[in-house]
Design a protein around this motif. Structure first.
Motif, PDB file in Angstrom:
ATOM      1  N   ARG A   1       0.837  -1.207   0.000  1.00  8.32           N
ATOM      2  CA  ARG A   1       0.000   0.000   0.000  1.00  8.32           C
ATOM      3  C   ARG A   1       0.872   1.257   0.000  1.00  8.32           C
ATOM      4  O   ARG A   1       0.562   2.243  -0.676  1.00  8.32           O
ATOM      5  N   VAL A   2       1.979   1.209   0.749  1.00 10.83           N
ATOM      6  CA  VAL A   2       2.900   2.344   0.782  1.00 10.83           C
ATOM      7  C   VAL A   2       3.554   2.527  -0.586  1.00 10.83           C
ATOM      8  O   VAL A   2       3.681   3.648  -1.079  1.00 10.83           O
ATOM      9  N   VAL A   3       3.940   1.427  -1.204  1.00 12.00           N
ATOM     10  CA  VAL A   3       4.588   1.503  -2.511  1.00 12.00           C
ATOM     11  C   VAL A   3       3.613   2.033  -3.561  1.00 12.00           C
ATOM     12  O   VAL A   3       3.980   2.865  -4.407  1.00 12.00           O
ATOM     13  N   GLU A   4       2.383   1.559  -3.508  1.00 16.26           N
ATOM     14  CA  GLU A   4       1.391   2.016  -4.482  1.00 16.26           C
ATOM     15  C   GLU A   4       1.123   3.509  -4.324  1.00 16.26           C
ATOM     16  O   GLU A   4       0.936   4.232  -5.314  1.00 16.26           O
ATOM     17  N   ASP A   5       1.101   3.995  -3.077  1.00 12.90           N
ATOM     18  CA  ASP A   5       0.913   5.428  -2.851  1.00 12.90           C
ATOM     19  C   ASP A   5       2.104   6.227  -3.367  1.00 12.90           C
ATOM     20  O   ASP A   5       1.955   7.361  -3.828  1.00 12.90           O
ATOM     21  N   PHE A   6       3.293   5.645  -3.285  1.00 14.22           N
ATOM     22  CA  PHE A   6       4.511   6.323  -3.722  1.00 14.22           C
ATOM     23  C   PHE A   6       4.581   6.418  -5.248  1.00 14.22           C
ATOM     24  O   PHE A   6       5.199   7.332  -5.792  1.00 14.22           O
ATOM     25  N   LYS A   7       3.935   5.462  -5.937  1.00 18.60           N
ATOM     26  CA  LYS A   7       3.908   5.434  -7.398  1.00 18.60           C
ATOM     27  C   LYS A   7       5.325   5.460  -7.999  1.00 18.60           C
ATOM     28  O   LYS A   7       5.732   6.411  -8.670  1.00 18.60           O
ATOM     29  N   PRO A   8       6.083   4.397  -7.817  1.00 18.60           N
ATOM     30  CA  PRO A   8       7.476   4.402  -8.283  1.00 18.60           C
ATOM     31  C   PRO A   8       7.589   4.403  -9.807  1.00 18.60           C
ATOM     32  O   PRO A   8       6.786   3.790 -10.508  1.00 18.60           O
ATOM     33  N   ASP A   9       8.598   5.099 -10.301  1.00 20.77           N
ATOM     34  CA  ASP A   9       8.940   5.060 -11.723  1.00 20.77           C
ATOM     35  C   ASP A   9       9.954   3.971 -12.006  1.00 20.77           C
ATOM     36  O   ASP A   9      10.120   3.543 -13.153  1.00 20.77           O
ATOM     37  N   ALA A  10      10.668   3.527 -10.960  1.00 24.61           N
ATOM     38  CA  ALA A  10      11.643   2.452 -11.085  1.00 24.61           C
ATOM     39  C   ALA A  10      11.806   1.791  -9.726  1.00 24.61           C
ATOM     40  O   ALA A  10      11.544   2.405  -8.689  1.00 24.61           O
ATOM     41  N   VAL A  11      12.234   0.535  -9.736  1.00 28.10           N
ATOM     42  CA  VAL A  11      12.417  -0.235  -8.502  1.00 28.10           C
ATOM     43  C   VAL A  11      13.850  -0.765  -8.469  1.00 28.10           C
ATOM     44  O   VAL A  11      14.336  -1.327  -9.464  1.00 28.10           O
ATOM     45  N   LEU A  12      14.521  -0.590  -7.335  1.00 29.60           N
ATOM     46  CA  LEU A  12      15.861  -1.122  -7.124  1.00 29.60           C
ATOM     47  C   LEU A  12      15.816  -2.089  -5.948  1.00 29.60           C
ATOM     48  O   LEU A  12      15.274  -1.756  -4.894  1.00 29.60           O
ATOM     49  N   ILE A  13      16.370  -3.272  -6.122  1.00 33.13           N
ATOM     50  CA  ILE A  13      16.373  -4.290  -5.066  1.00 33.13           C
ATOM     51  C   ILE A  13      17.809  -4.752  -4.832  1.00 33.13           C
ATOM     52  O   ILE A  13      18.527  -5.074  -5.786  1.00 33.13           O
ATOM     53  N   THR A  14      18.201  -4.790  -3.571  1.00 33.55           N
ATOM     54  CA  THR A  14      19.516  -5.299  -3.214  1.00 33.55           C
ATOM     55  C   THR A  14      19.378  -6.181  -1.983  1.00 33.55           C
ATOM     56  O   THR A  14      18.390  -6.101  -1.261  1.00 33.55           O
ATOM     57  N   GLY A  15      20.380  -7.023  -1.758  1.00 33.81           N
ATOM     58  CA  GLY A  15      20.314  -7.907  -0.601  1.00 33.81           C
ATOM     59  C   GLY A  15      21.610  -8.664  -0.427  1.00 33.81           C
ATOM     60  O   GLY A  15      22.376  -8.852  -1.371  1.00 33.81           O
ATOM     61  N   LEU A  16      21.867  -9.094   0.816  1.00 31.63           N
ATOM     62  CA  LEU A  16      22.993  -9.964   1.100  1.00 31.63           C
ATOM     63  C   LEU A  16      22.646 -11.391   0.696  1.00 31.63           C
ATOM     64  O   LEU A  16      21.504 -11.687   0.325  1.00 31.63           O
ATOM     65  N   VAL A  17      23.611 -12.288   0.794  1.00 35.28           N
ATOM     66  CA  VAL A  17      23.411 -13.654   0.312  1.00 35.28           C
ATOM     67  C   VAL A  17      22.203 -14.306   0.973  1.00 35.28           C
ATOM     68  O   VAL A  17      21.365 -14.930   0.312  1.00 35.28           O
ATOM     69  N   ASN A  18      22.079 -14.168   2.296  1.00 35.57           N
ATOM     70  CA  ASN A  18      20.975 -14.819   3.005  1.00 35.57           C
ATOM     71  C   ASN A  18      19.621 -14.193   2.696  1.00 35.57           C
ATOM     72  O   ASN A  18      18.575 -14.777   2.989  1.00 35.57           O
ATOM     73  N   GLU A  19      19.619 -13.006   2.099  1.00 38.48           N
ATOM     74  CA  GLU A  19      18.369 -12.308   1.787  1.00 38.48           C
ATOM     75  C   GLU A  19      17.912 -12.516   0.348  1.00 38.48           C
ATOM     76  O   GLU A  19      16.831 -12.041  -0.038  1.00 38.48           O
ATOM     77  N   ILE A  20      18.696 -13.228  -0.446  1.00 44.14           N
ATOM     78  CA  ILE A  20      18.423 -13.328  -1.873  1.00 44.14           C
ATOM     79  C   ILE A  20      17.096 -14.022  -2.196  1.00 44.14           C
ATOM     80  O   ILE A  20      16.359 -13.556  -3.078  1.00 44.14           O
ATOM     81  N   PRO A  21      16.722 -15.130  -1.540  1.00 37.40           N
ATOM     82  CA  PRO A  21      15.409 -15.720  -1.861  1.00 37.40           C
ATOM     83  C   PRO A  21      14.265 -14.715  -1.694  1.00 37.40           C
ATOM     84  O   PRO A  21      13.359 -14.647  -2.531  1.00 37.40           O
TER      85      PRO A  21
END
Length: 393
Positions: free
Chosen positions: A28-48
């Motif tokens: 709901r927060v993301v939809e309100d923000f209305k992103p033009d692009a999405v960036l995702i990062t994570g450490l090895v244990n967070e990848i799944p």
């Protein structure tokens, strides 16, 4: 770093969601923000979870460009592009190219976007099932400089007096000129750079303002812990026969002397008394009494995490560590004599290790360091111990 670079250099408005702080991403927060692009990062244990979020965001925003990064995706871009829904994966420190990558993502579509990606160093993408890009390519090492604006903590969702950051990080330099075979630092981060543009005093003043605003945690003694990332200070002064390739001793000495003076200049600022710092160092740091003193008296350094890795010379030679166990014993002793607590970091699981040799290593850490951590080596893709994989390097 990303938010500061995108905000001050490229005029993007950003929202940062850290699931380890704010819990599962609230769409709901993301939809309100209305992103033009999405960036995702994570450490090895967070990848799944990163790949799961990639699919969730693609389902919700099918036409929004999506970019991945971080140490795991950087090492295995083909895996990320196969299991995630990314348009491209970046390699190494994204602050060096993130603006150009976002500009290409938003200005172009289809084949034109792919062509634009191909003009940006350290980017991989998939086309017709084929991995495209040379993200793992290395640039020459040197005492180069790169702009690094102040981080923009205001973009962190949920940051408040009721939920402050438990600690902070100050990063002054990046990467390492040494070539230890097990290590991902130099393959992930590329060429060594000093991060410039903002003085060390300005970085500490920003953190002090956050402490005063209640956005950084203080312990019962009124101390806030800061982790220093400064490889230039942490390497220790090398001997002539162990200089990294292409480096000149005088150039190295001059840069380190300037850094010592920066640390010593912090002594005159009373707000520094509210901080205590931890730094990760190459254990050769123990041979440089002047740098130890500068970091201790200026930056209030009381503890170091030292990459010792192994406690037998055979393993150290295999790792291309450039030091011997006798060096470690001397350097740890000097750090402890200076009042610095030492956390020794070691590796087990090498080809020739036995139960007995691993227990002997554990005993060495008990005898010499204040604390220790142990990592089981898995030859992560991206190190030169594991040169290739089906997912592409």
């Amino acid at each position: 770093g990303y938010n500061a670079t995108l905000g001050s250099h490229y005029n993007y408005e950003t929202l940062t969601w850290l699931e380890d702080r704010a819990g599962p991403l609230d769409m709901r927060v993301v939809e309100d923000f209305k992103p033009d692009a999405v960036l995702i990062t994570g450490l090895v244990n967070e990848i799944p979870r990163a790949y799961e979020l990639s699919h969730l965001l693609r389902d919700t925003f099918p036409n929004v460009p999506q970019l991945g990064g971080g140490p795991h995706m950087s090492a295995i871009p083909g895996e990320a592009l196969h299991f995630g829904c990314f348009d491209a994966v970046g390699h190494g420190q994204g602050t060096r190219y993130i603006g150009a990558l976002l500009d290409a993502s938003l200005r172009f579509t289809g084949e034109d976007r792919g062509k634009a990606f191909d003009t940006i160093p350290f980017i991989s993408r998939m086309e017709n099932g084929k991995l495209i890009g040379k993200g793992g390519a290395m640039l020459p090492m040197g005492l180069d400089q790169a702009p690094s604006p102040l981080p923009d903590y205001s973009t962190v969702f949920g940051l408040s007096k009721e939920s402050p950051l438990p600690a902070a990080t100050i990063q002054l330099s990046d990467s390492c000129p040494y070539r230890c075979t097990f290590c991902r630092v130099w393959t992930h981060n590329g060429e060594f750079v000093q991060l410039e543009g903002v003085s060390q005093v300005e970085r500490w003043k920003q953190l002090n303002e956050m402490v005063e605003a209640g956005l950084l945690y203080k312990d019962k003694r009124g101390k806030t812990t800061v982790f220093i990332v400064d490889d230039l200070a942490a390497w220790g002064l090398p001997v002539e026969d162990n200089l990294p390739p292409g480096w000149k001793m005088e150039q190295f000495k001059e840069a380190r002397q300037a850094r010592k003076e920066e640390y010593l200049a912090l002594k005159g600022h009373d707000f520094m008394d509210g901080f205590q710092t931890v730094a990760q160092v190459r254990i050769a740091h123990g041979d440089d009494a002047e740098m130890i003193n500068a970091m201790k008296t200026g930056a209030r350094n009381f503890m170091v995490y030292a990459g010792i890795e192994a406690t037998d010379d055979r393993s150290l030679k295999m790792m291309n560590k450039g030091q011997r166990v006798a060096d470690f014993e001397r350097q740890v002793h000097k750090l402890k004599e200076s009042g610095i607590r030492v956390v020794g970091m070691g590796i087990i699981g090498l080809y020739h290790h036995t139960k007995e040799s691993m227990m002997a290593q554990a005993q060495w850490f008990r005898d010499n360091t204040d604390f220790s951590t142990v990592n089981w080596i898995t030859h992560l893709w991206g190190t030169i111990d594991a040169k290739s994989s089906q997912w592409g390097m």
